[in-house]
Scaffold this motif. Sequence first.
Motif, PDB file in Angstrom:
ATOM      1  N   GLU A  36      -4.166  -3.157   3.790  1.00 19.68           N
ATOM      2  CA  GLU A  36      -4.910  -4.114   3.420  1.00 19.68           C
ATOM      3  C   GLU A  36      -6.247  -3.413   3.049  1.00 19.68           C
ATOM      4  O   GLU A  36      -7.132  -3.461   4.167  1.00 19.68           O
ATOM      5  CB  GLU A  36      -5.246  -5.316   4.642  1.00 19.68           C
ATOM      6  CG  GLU A  36      -3.882  -5.955   5.093  1.00 19.68           C
ATOM      7  CD  GLU A  36      -4.206  -6.979   6.332  1.00 19.68           C
ATOM      8  OE1 GLU A  36      -4.019  -8.190   5.907  1.00 19.68           O
ATOM      9  OE2 GLU A  36      -4.488  -6.303   7.270  1.00 19.68           O
ATOM     10  N   VAL A  38      -8.922  -4.259  -0.158  1.00 20.34           N
ATOM     11  CA  VAL A  38      -9.451  -4.867  -1.191  1.00 20.34           C
ATOM     12  C   VAL A  38     -10.948  -4.461  -1.419  1.00 20.34           C
ATOM     13  O   VAL A  38     -11.856  -3.786  -0.781  1.00 20.34           O
ATOM     14  CB  VAL A  38      -9.516  -6.366  -0.983  1.00 20.34           C
ATOM     15  CG1 VAL A  38      -8.000  -6.947  -0.650  1.00 20.34           C
ATOM     16  CG2 VAL A  38     -10.516  -6.799   0.104  1.00 20.34           C
ATOM     17  N   PRO A  84      -7.139  -6.401  -4.749  1.00 20.99           N
ATOM     18  CA  PRO A  84      -6.408  -5.082  -4.049  1.00 20.99           C
ATOM     19  C   PRO A  84      -6.776  -4.066  -4.495  1.00 20.99           C
ATOM     20  O   PRO A  84      -6.915  -3.854  -5.844  1.00 20.99           O
ATOM     21  CB  PRO A  84      -4.843  -5.687  -4.189  1.00 20.99           C
ATOM     22  CG  PRO A  84      -4.674  -7.210  -4.398  1.00 20.99           C
ATOM     23  CD  PRO A  84      -6.106  -7.437  -5.123  1.00 20.99           C
ATOM     24  N   ARG A  90      -1.477  -9.146  -2.654  1.00 20.60           N
ATOM     25  CA  ARG A  90      -0.362  -9.525  -1.874  1.00 20.60           C
ATOM     26  C   ARG A  90      -0.522 -11.053  -1.196  1.00 20.60           C
ATOM     27  O   ARG A  90      -1.695 -11.444  -1.326  1.00 20.60           O
ATOM     28  CB  ARG A  90      -0.511  -8.712  -0.591  1.00 20.60           C
ATOM     29  CG  ARG A  90      -0.181  -7.122  -0.668  1.00 20.60           C
ATOM     30  CD  ARG A  90      -0.561  -6.194   0.412  1.00 20.60           C
ATOM     31  NE  ARG A  90      -0.051  -5.042   0.408  1.00 20.60           N
ATOM     32  CZ  ARG A  90      -0.919  -4.034  -0.361  1.00 20.60           C
ATOM     33  NH1 ARG A  90      -1.898  -4.338  -1.067  1.00 20.60           N
ATOM     34  NH2 ARG A  90      -0.291  -2.772  -0.312  1.00 20.60           N
TER      35      ARG A  90
END
Length: 91
Positions: A36, A38, A84, A90
């Motif tokens: 994860e 971003v 992202p 996602r």
Amino acid sequence: MDWYVLEFSGDDVVMAWQDARLAEQCAALPEAASLEIVQAPAAGDGLVCWYVSEPTARVLDAHGVGWRRFCVRRCEAPPAGATPVLGAARS
């Protein structure tokens, strides 16, 4: 969950490609699909900020990825509209 804020200066991005190098290291990890990370424009002196979730930070540390030198602070969540870093969005 807290997020780590990584800030890249114009020189980091344009001259040294530090963000691209870091993205390549992250994309090469076996866990790349679950990371994860971003990005959004920086609000201060930087050019762009990455937001790295705590679980992702643990994965990066376990693989010895050198991300911490860009870390400037922590926050509760990335800003709205952050995109992202690694591939498609996602859910």
